[in-house]
Enzyme design. Structure first.
Site, PDB file in Angstrom:
ATOM      1  CB  CYS A 187      11.607  18.699  20.797  1.00 50.81           C
ATOM      2  SG  CYS A 187      11.213  16.879  20.365  1.00 50.81           S
ATOM      3  CD  GLN A 188       6.006  19.584  25.539  1.00 51.59           C
ATOM      4  OE1 GLN A 188       7.212  20.094  26.110  1.00 51.59           O
ATOM      5  NE2 GLN A 188       5.262  18.779  26.993  1.00 51.59           N
TER       6      GLN A 188
END
Length: 295
Positions: A187-188
């Site tokens: 994810c980020q």
């Protein structure tokens, strides 16, 4: 979660003291909102209306406090589970560089679980995108309340949207990947991908790899990127991104030089000019209204 500031319990006492004239530990009179004989707040006498308003404020503050405490407890419990999951070897840890090598040399699949607002800015070439959380576009009262709370608690500055769990996440995963598939989950920043790893492991997936620090921690040469922005900038938003006041943008400005900095300096000057124009305009409108009333 450590940055959340819970309202002090003393604030509730202060509110009660301010509106009631003197501090009291007695409970406020119980008002049946469903009773047709109950007067509306506008028809109440002044003392009763004051106490009614005070009680509403106290309930609202208490509700916000309970919600934030629950968030903190849930996050602490989740962190313990995730730490144990990694410690027990249920999920292997990869750095962004190692993830890049694994994708290129062993054809492992990168599963991108970020919401669309981040994915559309930048993504890893050849990755599969299935969000575990997605931007909540519903307009029911509960969602609107969450949107307002998120905005007031810093969403206006950071651009963080209101997200909701993607109920189709596991079904979409199972349609695309078998349980013996090697999946690199990213994810980020690394938190949502841990939540995804937990769900996937509980669903029977055993060959899971977690990208530590998320895609934001990757250097330009470590992952093959596609999209209009760098991977580091995909999680930015709000006023902070517009003005260039994020750590990622400051680091980029140090490399790019004055040309990059001048762009955001011009934006800052523009914000001040617009604010000044609005202030002057409001003054002129106020004078115009006063002149109309005086005639």
């Amino acid at each position: 979660m450590g940055s959340l500031r819970l309202p002090s319990l003393n604030a509730l006492t202060v509110l009660h003291s301010d509106f009631g004239g003197k501090q009291s530990t007695k409970s406020l009179p119980r008002i049946n909102l469903l009773s047709p004989s109950m007067p509306s707040p506008m028809k109440m006498t002044s003392p009763l209306r004051t106490r009614y308003f005070c009680r509403s404020v106290i309930k609202m503050r208490a509700g916000e406090e309970d919600f934030e405490l629950k968030q903190m407890r849930d996050m602490a419990a989740a962190k313990k589970r995730w730490d144990a999951m990694i410690r027990e070897g249920k999920v292997k840890v990869l750095t962004p560089r190692e993830a890049g090598y694994a994708i290129q040399l062993s054809n492992k699949t990168l599963l991108d679980v970020r919401p669309s607002i981040e994915h559309k800015k930048a993504w890893v070439k050849g990755s599969t995108w299935i969000p575990i959380f997605e931007v909540d576009d519903r307009l029911d009262p509960g969602t609107l309340s969450r949107k307002i709370t998120t905005f007031m608690m810093g969403g206006w500055w950071s651009g963080v949207p209101t997200l909701s769990y993607n109920n189709q996440f596991l079904s979409m995963i199972k349609e695309k990947f078998s349980e013996d598939m090697n999946l690199i989950v990213a994810c980020q920043k690394g938190l949502r991908s841990l939540a995804a790893c937990e769900l996937l492991y509980n669903a029977g997936y055993r060959n899971l790899f977690w990208v530590q620090g998320g895609l934001e921690a990757a250097k330009e040469e470590e992952l093959v990127k596609e999209g209009p922005q760098p991977l580091k900038f995909a999680g930015l938003g709000g006023v902070s991104e517009f003005l260039g006041w994020t750590d990622q943008q400051r680091a980029a400005a140090a490399k790019e030089g004055w040309g990059y900095r001048l762009l955001f300096s011009a934006r800052l000057v523009g914000v001040f000019l617009v604010a000044d124009a609005l202030f002057i305009g409001a003054q002129q409108v106020g004078r115009y209204i006063q002149e109309i009333r005086s005639h």
